[in-house]
Design an enzyme around this catalytic site. Structure first.
Site, PDB file in Angstrom:
ATOM      1  N   SER A   1      53.484  96.218   7.125  1.00 33.06           N
ATOM      2  CA  SER A   1      52.446  97.177   6.759  1.00 33.06           C
ATOM      3  C   SER A   1      52.610  98.438   7.599  1.00 33.06           C
ATOM      4  CB  SER A   1      51.059  96.581   7.002  1.00 33.06           C
ATOM      5  OG  SER A   1      50.850  95.454   6.182  1.00 33.06           O
TER       6      SER A   1
ATOM      7  N   CYS B   1      43.894  91.454   6.200  1.00 31.01           N
ATOM      8  CA  CYS B   1      45.310  91.603   6.530  1.00 31.01           C
ATOM      9  C   CYS B   1      45.607  90.854   7.827  1.00 31.01           C
ATOM     10  CB  CYS B   1      45.691  93.073   6.667  1.00 31.01           C
ATOM     11  SG  CYS B   1      47.487  93.350   6.765  1.00 31.01           S
TER      12      CYS B   1
END
Length: 367
Positions: A144, A325
């Site tokens: 990410s 996440c």
């Protein structure tokens, strides 16, 4: 006498330096959309994360869609696995303390503006070498992106990754087994300025911000390096001078779960944002080895969600978007906590969850 004079001189210099630094920080805080960064002792010697500089006051619009929330032109897979972009490492910084359960690094990469991306997307890294298990080149690893589209230097030519070094402790050997370490994470954490990287992407649309409705609350749950996309979100909302920041009228609420205080990631940044924007930003942490939950057990992120469950549900029912996440192991606990909150309110959890998903309010990127 010489010692006394020397001590007096040093004290005077330090006092003057403190006043100078204090006035400089004060000036920065009075400048529109700038958050001071205070790098801590966790910085690796000789390699420092660039502080947020006054040039962030300049209007940033050269990488915006028209209108800025239009997702139809978002870049996806500009660089594919068979034709990756060659980029270079700018800096590598250890950003956790000595008592953290592992090593996590902030890695800035120069892509020369050839790999534009949006907040919430991921970048692929192909480590060099041959995978001995397949006798083929190593495959791509996704990370990410931890910066806004403009990068930490606001040029639109860099990106930042937040990477935890993957190691394996062999109980029989009584030490780490280098044969089982994470190939790509160690390659990145060991990189030096100028090291070339093979990049792919950007990838993904799951974690994009709901910018078409600037009043939308944003709830962010992260474990460890799952903080990465939220760093991009929050810098866009509270650091950069963008139309998105100017129009944001919602609440951004960050939950971060790590083992202990030394493992907190970008903690100084979040505290500075909280101080400057108390009506728009909330920050809560779950420290499993330092805090206790209501039952006296270890405090995990799901315990924090349950603790503030009523407020979370109220925001979701008002149209908030919630993001997850980090390690996939976080999800069963979080879902269980939210189900408990639903039951305490006499709400059907499965129906509520499906409603949120159907409305596009539910965003999950776990690994």
């Amino acid at each position: 006498l010489n010692v006394v004079l020397a001590v007096g001189f040093v004290a005077c210099v330090l006092s003057t330096s403190d006043r100078t630094l204090g006035s400089a920080v004060s000036r920065v805080r009075n400048t529109h959309m700038v958050i001071p960064v205070t790098p801590s002792m966790r910085v690796k010697t000789g390699i420092r994360r660039a502080p947020i500089s006054p040039k962030s006051t300049a209007k940033l619009d050269f990488l915006e869609a028209k209108p800025y929330y239009d997702k139809s032109t978002i870049p996806v897979n500009t660089h594919k696995n068979k034709a990756p972009l060659t980029a270079k490492v700018v800096s590598v910084e250890r950003i956790v303390g000595p008592k953290a359960t592992g090593e996590t690094c902030n890695i800035v990469i120069d892509h020369e503006g050839k790999m534009p991306y949006w907040e919430g997307q991921s970048a692929g890294v192909i480590p060099p070498g041959i995978d001995p298990k397949r006798n083929k080149p190593y495959g791509v690893r996704l990370y990410s992106i931890a910066s806004t589209r403009y990068g930490d230097d606001f040029t639109g030519k860099t990106m930042t990754l937040c990477v935890r070094r993957a190691t394996y402790w062999d109980p029989e050997l009584g030490k780490e087994d280098p044969a089982k370490k994470g190939v790509c994470s160690n390659y990145l954490c060991d990189a030096k300025p100028g090291t070339e990287l093979a990049l792919t992407g950007p990838a993904g649309k799951v974690m994009l911000m709901p910018e078409e409705k600037p009043e939308t609350p944003i709830i962010m749950l992260a474990t460890g390096t799952g903080i990465a996309p939220y760093r991009g979100f929050l810098r866009r909302l509270f650091v950069e001078n963008t139309e998105a920041a100017e129009k944001f009228k919602g609440l951004a609420w960050l939950f971060l779960g790590v083992a202990n205080s030394d493992a907190l990631l970008y903690d100084e940044d979040w505290k500075a944002m909280q101080e400057k924007y108390p009506e728009k930003f909330r920050y809560d942490v779950a420290l499993s080895r330092e805090q206790k939950n209501k039952s006296g057990g270890k405090m995990y992120i799901q315990d924090k969600v349950e603790e503030y469950g009523k407020e979370v549900f109220e925001l979701m029912n008002l149209g908030a978007h919630i993001y997850f996440c980090g390690l996939k192991g976080m999800m069963p606990g979080v879902l269980g906590a939210m189900e408990s909150v639903a039951k305490s309110q006499g709400v059907n959890w499965e129906e509520t969850l499906q409603k949120w998903k159907k409305a596009g309010q539910w965003h999950v990127e776990v690994y």
